[in-house]
Design a protein around this motif. Structure first.
Motif, short mmCIF file in Angstrom:
data_model
loop_
_atom_site.label_atom_id
_atom_site.label_comp_id
_atom_site.label_asym_id
_atom_site.label_seq_id
_atom_site.Cartn_x
_atom_site.Cartn_y
_atom_site.Cartn_z
N UNK A 129 0.85 -1.19 0.00
CA UNK A 129 0.00 0.00 0.00
C UNK A 129 0.89 1.25 0.00
N UNK A 130 1.16 1.81 -1.17
CA UNK A 130 2.07 2.94 -1.31
C UNK A 130 1.55 4.18 -0.59
N UNK A 131 0.27 4.49 -0.73
CA UNK A 131 -0.29 5.67 -0.08
C UNK A 131 -0.23 5.52 1.44
N UNK A 132 -0.51 4.32 1.91
CA UNK A 132 -0.45 4.07 3.35
C UNK A 132 0.97 4.20 3.88
N UNK A 133 1.93 3.74 3.09
CA UNK A 133 3.34 3.88 3.49
C UNK A 133 3.69 5.35 3.68
N UNK A 134 3.28 6.18 2.73
CA UNK A 134 3.61 7.60 2.78
C UNK A 134 2.98 8.27 4.00
N UNK A 135 1.71 7.94 4.27
CA UNK A 135 1.03 8.56 5.41
C UNK A 135 1.68 8.14 6.73
N UNK A 136 2.01 6.86 6.85
CA UNK A 136 2.61 6.37 8.08
C UNK A 136 4.01 6.93 8.28
N UNK A 137 4.78 7.04 7.21
CA UNK A 137 6.13 7.60 7.31
C UNK A 137 6.06 9.06 7.72
N UNK A 138 5.12 9.82 7.15
CA UNK A 138 4.97 11.23 7.50
C UNK A 138 4.60 11.37 8.98
N UNK A 139 3.68 10.51 9.46
CA UNK A 139 3.28 10.57 10.87
C UNK A 139 4.45 10.22 11.79
#
Length: 294
Positions: free
Chosen positions: A133-143
């Protein structure tokens, strides 16, 4: 510090050879990083990563992250002048480098997460990464990064790793060791579950006598060569190396974790005849752990 101690190696040739032994079941949906992704993180950190760790992320990042031995590139952050790349088997201990020392010098420290919540975002990132899940990866990394930004720079006490051999104290040798170690671990796991891969291990330990090991190294070199031209990177002691690659690049012979026992991995199922030929040349007996014999 002499010139040899100052030298740091990129590991591109070594990891290229090891890549042939990586199978899909070892990595799941994980993927390696691109050069552009590494550069993006370097821009965020305002720091160019040392060559061996850059190469590890680009060529073996999927394997090492799936083994929980390498911190995902997106989660790298400064911790009071240090960057942690590896999670130690010891709880909460991080291994990495410090900006004020050689880029090849390894340090360890206890990550000071005062609120104790960074793992929530790290676990969310891991779940999204495993699911692709690329979008999920980005959101989690940002958080995750926002959390550490909010924390500021908690005090840490980095300790320099000085224990021998070189894989215990230098970034390049440690990166190479982890790649080999993870390959062996996944080969053993999948050998228990599948007959699609040839994996063999020594059924009987080598003797630890130096003269015997020196003679055994000569036998091994009849068919194998050290995985690295820079043999100090794969040296366990002065008599036998930690990793050898066959001259046809189809077999990997390793000695890991001080367990005076050799493990043999093959790119394709070797079959009984091929295995017996290897045994004959290096004068050691292997027990078949997985794969099919012919």
């Amino acid at each position: 510090m002499n010139q040899q101690e100052d030298q740091i190696y990129s590991l591109r040739n070594e990891l290229t050879a090891l890549r042939a032994f990586v199978r899909q079941e070892y990595i799941g949906n994980r993927r390696c990083y691109s050069e552009e992704e590494v550069q993006t993180v370097e821009k965020r950190l305002h720091f160019k990563l040392p060559s061996p760790i850059r190469t590890l992320y680009i060529m073996m990042g999927d394997l090492l992250i799936n083994s929980y031995e390498l911190r995902p590139l997106e989660l790298l952050h400064w911790d009071n002048g240090c960057i942690g790349f590896f999670d130690s088997p010891e709880s909460d201990v991080i291994i990495g480098i410090c900006k004020d020392d050689s880029p090849n010098a390894l340090y360890y420290w206890e990550e000071n997460d005062i609120e104790g919540e960074s793992y929530v975002f790290a676990e969310e990132f891991d779940a999204c990464d495993e699911a692709g899940d690329e979008n999920g990866r980005k959101r989690a990394a940002q958080a995750y990064l926002q959390y550490w930004d909010k924390m500021g720079s908690p005090d840490i006490v980095p300790c320099k790793m000085v224990k021998s051999p070189k894989c215990c104290n230098s970034l390049d040798a440690y990166c190479l060791y982890l790649a080999v170690h993870s390959l062996c671990e996944w080969a053993e796991i999948t050998a228990e579950e599948s007959n699609s891969f040839a994996y063999y291990f020594r059924s009987e330990s080598l003797h630890s006598d130096p003269a015997y090991l020196q003679e055994k190294a000569k036998d091994i070199l009849q068919m194998f060569i050290p995985l690295s031209d820079h043999t100090e990177l794969v040296e366990m002691n002065t008599y036998i190396l930690a990793a050898y690659i066959s001259k046809d690049s189809n077999s990997l012979l390793t000695l890991l974790d001080g367990d005076i026992a050799l493990t043999l991995l093959t790119v394709n199922p070797a079959g009984t005849d091929a295995l017996r030929e290897i045994e004959k040349i290096i004068k050691l007996s292997f027990q078949e752990k997985g794969g099919t014999s012919s």
